[in-house]
Motif scaffolding. Structure first.
Motif, PDB file in Angstrom:
ATOM      1  N   ILE A  86      66.212  37.000 -23.492  1.00  0.00           N
ATOM      2  CA  ILE A  86      67.190  37.581 -22.564  1.00  0.00           C
ATOM      3  C   ILE A  86      66.569  37.788 -21.186  1.00  0.00           C
ATOM      4  CG2 ILE A  86      68.568  38.710 -24.348  1.00  0.00           C
ATOM      5  CD1 ILE A  86      67.109  41.344 -23.626  1.00  0.00           C
ATOM      6  N   GLU A  87      67.434  37.989 -20.207  1.00  0.00           N
ATOM      7  CA  GLU A  87      67.025  38.418 -18.876  1.00  0.00           C
ATOM      8  C   GLU A  87      67.546  39.837 -18.657  1.00  0.00           C
ATOM      9  OE1 GLU A  87      68.851  35.098 -16.904  1.00  0.00           O
ATOM     10  OE2 GLU A  87      70.579  36.301 -16.266  1.00  0.00           O
ATOM     11  N   THR A  88      66.723  40.672 -18.039  1.00  0.00           N
ATOM     12  CA  THR A  88      67.057  42.082 -17.852  1.00  0.00           C
ATOM     13  C   THR A  88      67.096  42.368 -16.364  1.00  0.00           C
ATOM     14  OG1 THR A  88      64.697  42.606 -18.092  1.00  0.00           O
ATOM     15  CG2 THR A  88      66.091  42.814 -20.049  1.00  0.00           C
ATOM     16  N   GLY A  89      68.294  42.374 -15.817  1.00  0.00           N
ATOM     17  CA  GLY A  89      68.453  42.579 -14.388  1.00  0.00           C
ATOM     18  C   GLY A  89      69.384  43.719 -14.072  1.00  0.00           C
ATOM     19  N   TYR A  90      69.848  43.735 -12.837  1.00  0.00           N
ATOM     20  CA  TYR A  90      70.749  44.809 -12.424  1.00  0.00           C
ATOM     21  C   TYR A  90      71.546  44.385 -11.194  1.00  0.00           C
ATOM     22  CZ  TYR A  90      66.705  45.712  -9.351  1.00  0.00           C
ATOM     23  OH  TYR A  90      65.663  45.579  -8.471  1.00  0.00           O
ATOM     24  N   CYS A  91      72.624  45.114 -10.980  1.00  0.00           N
ATOM     25  CA  CYS A  91      73.445  44.970  -9.777  1.00  0.00           C
ATOM     26  C   CYS A  91      73.621  46.371  -9.194  1.00  0.00           C
ATOM     27  CB  CYS A  91      74.786  44.335 -10.101  1.00  0.00           C
ATOM     28  SG  CYS A  91      75.815  43.996  -8.649  1.00  0.00           S
ATOM     29  N   ASN A  92      73.182  46.550  -7.975  1.00  0.00           N
ATOM     30  CA  ASN A  92      73.319  47.821  -7.256  1.00  0.00           C
ATOM     31  C   ASN A  92      74.074  47.572  -5.959  1.00  0.00           C
ATOM     32  OD1 ASN A  92      71.585  48.802  -9.223  1.00  0.00           O
ATOM     33  ND2 ASN A  92      69.801  48.885  -7.886  1.00  0.00           N
ATOM     34  N   GLY A  93      74.931  48.499  -5.567  1.00  0.00           N
ATOM     35  CA  GLY A  93      75.608  48.275  -4.299  1.00  0.00           C
ATOM     36  C   GLY A  93      76.813  49.135  -4.056  1.00  0.00           C
ATOM     37  N   TYR A  94      77.678  48.606  -3.193  1.00  0.00           N
ATOM     38  CA  TYR A  94      78.791  49.392  -2.656  1.00  0.00           C
ATOM     39  C   TYR A  94      80.131  48.675  -2.804  1.00  0.00           C
ATOM     40  CZ  TYR A  94      74.784  51.709  -0.575  1.00  0.00           C
ATOM     41  OH  TYR A  94      73.580  52.352  -0.399  1.00  0.00           O
ATOM     42  N   ASN A  95      80.192  47.703  -3.692  1.00  0.00           N
ATOM     43  CA  ASN A  95      81.429  46.946  -3.842  1.00  0.00           C
ATOM     44  C   ASN A  95      82.585  47.831  -4.281  1.00  0.00           C
ATOM     45  OD1 ASN A  95      82.985  44.388  -4.141  1.00  0.00           O
ATOM     46  ND2 ASN A  95      83.077  45.065  -6.265  1.00  0.00           N
ATOM     47  N   SER A  96      83.773  47.534  -3.771  1.00  0.00           N
ATOM     48  CA  SER A  96      84.975  48.248  -4.206  1.00  0.00           C
ATOM     49  C   SER A  96      86.158  47.302  -4.394  1.00  0.00           C
ATOM     50  CB  SER A  96      85.355  49.330  -3.184  1.00  0.00           C
ATOM     51  OG  SER A  96      85.631  48.748  -1.914  1.00  0.00           O
ATOM     52  N   LYS A  97      85.930  45.991  -4.274  1.00  0.00           N
ATOM     53  CA  LYS A  97      87.026  45.027  -4.375  1.00  0.00           C
ATOM     54  C   LYS A  97      86.809  44.039  -5.513  1.00  0.00           C
ATOM     55  CE  LYS A  97      89.124  45.092   0.174  1.00  0.00           C
ATOM     56  NZ  LYS A  97      89.688  44.233   1.255  1.00  0.00           N
ATOM     57  N   LEU A  98      87.898  43.412  -5.930  1.00  0.00           N
ATOM     58  CA  LEU A  98      87.865  42.416  -6.994  1.00  0.00           C
ATOM     59  C   LEU A  98      87.058  41.184  -6.559  1.00  0.00           C
ATOM     60  CD1 LEU A  98      88.853  41.278  -9.710  1.00  0.00           C
ATOM     61  CD2 LEU A  98      90.968  40.577  -8.547  1.00  0.00           C
ATOM     62  N   ASN A  99      87.476  40.544  -5.500  1.00  0.00           N
ATOM     63  CA  ASN A  99      86.824  39.378  -4.884  1.00  0.00           C
ATOM     64  C   ASN A  99      86.759  38.145  -5.788  1.00  0.00           C
ATOM     65  OD1 ASN A  99      86.279  40.433  -2.295  1.00  0.00           O
ATOM     66  ND2 ASN A  99      84.532  41.568  -3.119  1.00  0.00           N
ATOM     67  N   CYS A 100      86.202  38.272  -6.975  1.00  0.00           N
ATOM     68  CA  CYS A 100      86.034  37.143  -7.887  1.00  0.00           C
ATOM     69  C   CYS A 100      86.135  37.637  -9.323  1.00  0.00           C
ATOM     70  CB  CYS A 100      84.657  36.484  -7.716  1.00  0.00           C
ATOM     71  SG  CYS A 100      84.343  35.687  -6.139  1.00  0.00           S
ATOM     72  N   LEU A 101      86.272  36.692 -10.232  1.00  0.00           N
ATOM     73  CA  LEU A 101      86.123  36.934 -11.660  1.00  0.00           C
ATOM     74  C   LEU A 101      85.267  35.819 -12.230  1.00  0.00           C
ATOM     75  CD1 LEU A 101      89.785  37.971 -12.564  1.00  0.00           C
ATOM     76  CD2 LEU A 101      87.781  39.449 -12.771  1.00  0.00           C
ATOM     77  N   GLU A 102      84.352  36.169 -13.101  1.00  0.00           N
ATOM     78  CA  GLU A 102      83.500  35.185 -13.743  1.00  0.00           C
ATOM     79  C   GLU A 102      83.504  35.431 -15.247  1.00  0.00           C
ATOM     80  OE1 GLU A 102      79.584  35.971 -12.166  1.00  0.00           O
ATOM     81  OE2 GLU A 102      79.204  37.542 -13.644  1.00  0.00           O
ATOM     82  N   TYR A 103      83.109  34.400 -15.999  1.00  0.00           N
ATOM     83  CA  TYR A 103      82.860  34.622 -17.423  1.00  0.00           C
ATOM     84  C   TYR A 103      81.624  33.838 -17.836  1.00  0.00           C
ATOM     85  CZ  TYR A 103      85.136  30.104 -18.564  1.00  0.00           C
ATOM     86  OH  TYR A 103      85.464  28.779 -18.647  1.00  0.00           O
ATOM     87  N   HIS A 104      81.052  34.253 -18.958  1.00  0.00           N
ATOM     88  CA  HIS A 104      79.909  33.576 -19.559  1.00  0.00           C
ATOM     89  C   HIS A 104      80.296  33.161 -20.979  1.00  0.00           C
ATOM     90  CE1 HIS A 104      77.907  35.452 -16.213  1.00  0.00           C
ATOM     91  NE2 HIS A 104      78.106  36.657 -16.714  1.00  0.00           N
ATOM     92  N   ALA A 105      79.651  32.117 -21.486  1.00  0.00           N
ATOM     93  CA  ALA A 105      79.870  31.693 -22.874  1.00  0.00           C
ATOM     94  C   ALA A 105      78.916  32.469 -23.779  1.00  0.00           C
ATOM     95  CB  ALA A 105      79.652  30.199 -23.007  1.00  0.00           C
TER      96      ALA A 105
END
Length: 203
Positions: free
Chosen positions: A67-86
């Motif tokens: 596995i990869e162990t990462g993170y997302c930090n920030g100030y987002n408040s909008k949808l903007n995109c949608l993604e999916y993974h298999a």
């Protein structure tokens, strides 16, 4: 308003992995940086790999696959995109935050209407497992201080592609992306796959 992640409605998208994830929360709060604006995504931070609850997640969710162990930090408040993974994705909320989610059956003629996207409130310390093919993207903040969230995935997910794929939606490795026309990703050539309002989370 937001739906509760503990509600039966959420079972369409994933489930909660019970346990104590304070080691991940404390790592993110104490050792992961906040960007000056927008979001910071780190795909894999080697300093997270030996945290006890990461080992638990690797075994119980991913069956000991690398596995990869990462993170997302920030100030987002909008949808903007949608993604999916298999594959599954595990999110551990180090702050309160909101996840905007959709499912494959929300896709009609290659497009998702933003009115079909559901907003779920996730409390600090909660470990959320998103099912394979669940649409999601950046968490959304619930305060001016922004959000911090661990992102755990099969190793290689979100790496740059080595070839130009036939499917324009395949944006990075194990990442299929649907963009709203107002998003930065759309300006970079991403597939426009979200119609309607670019949903904003307000608090």
């Amino acid at each position: 308003m937001y739906q509760k992640i503990e509600s039966k409605e959420f079972l369409k998208y994933g489930y909660i992995l019970e346990g104590d994830y304070s080691d991940i929360v404390n790592f993110l709060l104490e050792k992961s940086p906040m960007p000056e604006k927008n979001n910071l995504y780190v795909r894999d931070d080697i300093n997270m790999r030996n945290l006890p609850s990461v080992s638990k997640i690797k075994e119980e969710v991913f069956g000991l696959v690398d596995i990869e162990t990462g993170y997302c930090n920030g100030y987002n408040s909008k949808l903007n995109c949608l993604e999916y993974h298999a594959s599954f994705e595990v999110d551990v909320a180090a702050t309160d935050l909101v996840l905007l989610l959709a499912a494959l059956d929300d896709v009609h003629e290659g497009v998702i209407d933003s009115k079909d996207v559901k907003a779920f409130y996730v409390k600090k310390g909660t470990c959320v497992v998103l099912n394979p093919f669940t649409f999601h993207f950046s968490p959304c903040k619930l305060s001016d201080d922004g959000f911090k969230c661990a992102i755990i995935l099969p190793n290689g997910t979100n790496r740059d592609l080595s070839i130009t794929p036939k499917d324009k939606k395949l944006w990075k490795e194990n990442k299929w992306l649907y963009a709203h026309k107002e998003s930065n990703q759309a300006s970079l050539g991403a597939y426009i796959g979200i119609k309607g309002e670019n949903t904003e989370v307000k608090y």
